[in-house]
Write an enzyme that holds these catalytic residues in place. Structure first.
Site, PDB file in Angstrom:
ATOM      1  N   ASP A  41      -0.993  -2.661  -9.588  1.00  0.00           N
ATOM      2  CA  ASP A  41      -2.412  -2.507 -10.033  1.00  0.00           C
ATOM      3  C   ASP A  41      -2.621  -0.802 -10.591  1.00  0.00           C
ATOM      4  O   ASP A  41      -2.011   0.062  -9.844  1.00  0.00           O
ATOM      5  CB  ASP A  41      -3.217  -2.534  -8.565  1.00  0.00           C
ATOM      6  N   LYS A  69       0.855  -1.303   0.046  1.00  0.00           N
ATOM      7  CA  LYS A  69       0.041  -0.102  -0.038  1.00  0.00           C
ATOM      8  C   LYS A  69       0.934   1.297  -0.119  1.00  0.00           C
ATOM      9  O   LYS A  69       0.334   2.491  -0.383  1.00  0.00           O
ATOM     10  CB  LYS A  69      -1.157  -0.044   1.286  1.00  0.00           C
ATOM     11  N   LYS A  92      -8.555   1.460   3.770  1.00  0.00           N
ATOM     12  CA  LYS A  92      -8.103  -0.092   3.606  1.00  0.00           C
ATOM     13  C   LYS A  92      -7.023  -0.001   4.673  1.00  0.00           C
ATOM     14  O   LYS A  92      -6.060   0.630   4.759  1.00  0.00           O
ATOM     15  CB  LYS A  92      -7.764  -0.447   2.260  1.00  0.00           C
ATOM     16  N   GLU A 146      -1.343   0.308  -6.210  1.00  0.00           N
ATOM     17  CA  GLU A 146      -0.611  -0.675  -5.506  1.00  0.00           C
ATOM     18  C   GLU A 146       0.531  -1.247  -6.285  1.00  0.00           C
ATOM     19  O   GLU A 146       0.572  -1.560  -7.400  1.00  0.00           O
ATOM     20  CB  GLU A 146      -1.532  -1.881  -5.085  1.00  0.00           C
ATOM     21  N   ASN A 195       2.568  -4.815  -5.755  1.00  0.00           N
ATOM     22  CA  ASN A 195       2.539  -6.175  -5.171  1.00  0.00           C
ATOM     23  C   ASN A 195       3.721  -7.081  -5.293  1.00  0.00           C
ATOM     24  O   ASN A 195       3.771  -7.315  -6.537  1.00  0.00           O
ATOM     25  CB  ASN A 195       1.214  -7.013  -5.641  1.00  0.00           C
TER      26      ASN A 195
END
Length: 318
Positions: free
Chosen positions: A272, A124, A160, A280, A282
């Protein structure tokens, strides 16, 4: 032919129809490698030497998409006896995960992705390295700060958990919502945990794009579209995949983020993108290979796992 080790969740949790680790393992077999696996509790240090209780594994049968099964009893082996160790344990990045990366630091062999990156590149927050590419994003804990952020973001934002994964606990906060106070209380667990607040991007209604990168280069992408009435588009949350290509903005994002990931030893990553924004990065067990393969009708050397292994084998021979 080489012995390779995968650090995984229990085999029973690996879905042959969807899991990226599954096709990584079957591609290793296709190329003549010998795959082994361990779970976090099978890792250990003997002094400064990293070890694992490793089991051989493979499909239960020759049938397509047969589940993975053990192919023998666990064998204590130094990690240095494997040509490469793949850290494919799914999040959360908790105390056990962090301890495992410390063990992997001492593996004395190639580890992918590099353990320091798995610890440091939070999915994040690592994108904050690229303020020109991202929406307004903040890490907050006080509800008063979240309310101020909501004002700054035009009255609509996503909240989130910092260490969340798989679309869990993603909420939308908006002016005028009678549940706003409750949403912020849940998001922060009554101000006891850090929460990521991110500007709401209207293009989220048509989905987000997962882009897979190997050695910093994009190899494929899938558009994840939320189910009707659903905010989240993660595959774990019921999102559906649609075939897609990269647009000019997404190529730009990859050209900036890809080299940065490669320099930090992150051979395989999934980024993303929603609309024009990177949302994001990952690096802990990214998914999406099987969806890209299926939607593109990819087989053999054209698959995502084949391109992944091309990158791995280039590292091994470098």
């Amino acid at each position: 032919m080489a012995d390779v080790l995968f650090v995984l969740d229990p085999l029973s949790s690996i879905n042959p129809h969807a899991d990226t680790s599954y096709v990584m393992i079957t591609e290793a077999l296709r190329r003549g490698h010998r795959p082994f696996y361990t779970t976090l509790d099978g890792l250990a240090l003997r002094g400064s030497q990293a070890w694992a209780h490793a089991r051989a594994l493979g499909p239960a049968s020759d049938e397509p998409l047969a589940p993975l099964v053990d192919r023998g009893e666990p064998e204590p082996r130094p990690l240095s006896s494997f040509a490469v160790v793949f850290m494919r344990k799914d999040p959360p990045v908790d105390a056990s995960f962090i301890a495992a990366t410390w063990i992997l630091d001492r593996a004395d062999t190639l580890v992918l992705n590099k353990p320091a990156g798995l610890r440091d590149l939070n999915e994040k927050l690592s994108m904050l390295e690229f303020p020109q590419l991202i929406p307004d994003t903040r890490l907050l804990r006080k509800i008063s700060d979240l309310r101020a952020a909501l004002d700054d973001m035009g009255g609509s934002m996503i909240v989130k958990p910092l260490l969340g994964y798989g679309g869990k606990e993603i909420l939308r906060a908006a002016h005028g919502d009678p549940n706003l106070s409750t949403i912020l209380e849940i998001a922060t667990a009554d101000e006891t945990r850090w929460t990521v607040a991110q500007q709401f991007i209207p293009e989220a209604s048509v989905g987000d794009k997962r882009i897979l990168l190997v050695e910093g280069e994009p190899i494929g992408a899938v558009l994840r579209v939320p189910a009707a009435g659903e905010l989240r588009d993660n595959f774990h949350a019921g999102g559906q995949g649609i075939a897609t290509e990269l647009n000019e903005r997404e190529w730009l994002i990859c050209s900036v983020v890809g080299p940065w990931l490669r320099e930090r030893g992150q051979l395989f990553a999934g980024i993303d993108v929603i609309g024009p924004y990177l949302t994001e990065i990952n690096v802990t067990s990214p998914t999406g290979m099987q969806e890209v393969n299926r939607l593109g009708g990819l087989e053999g050397d054209a698959t995502m796992q084949a391109k992944f292994w091309d990158g791995v084998e280039a590292r091994l021979t470098a």
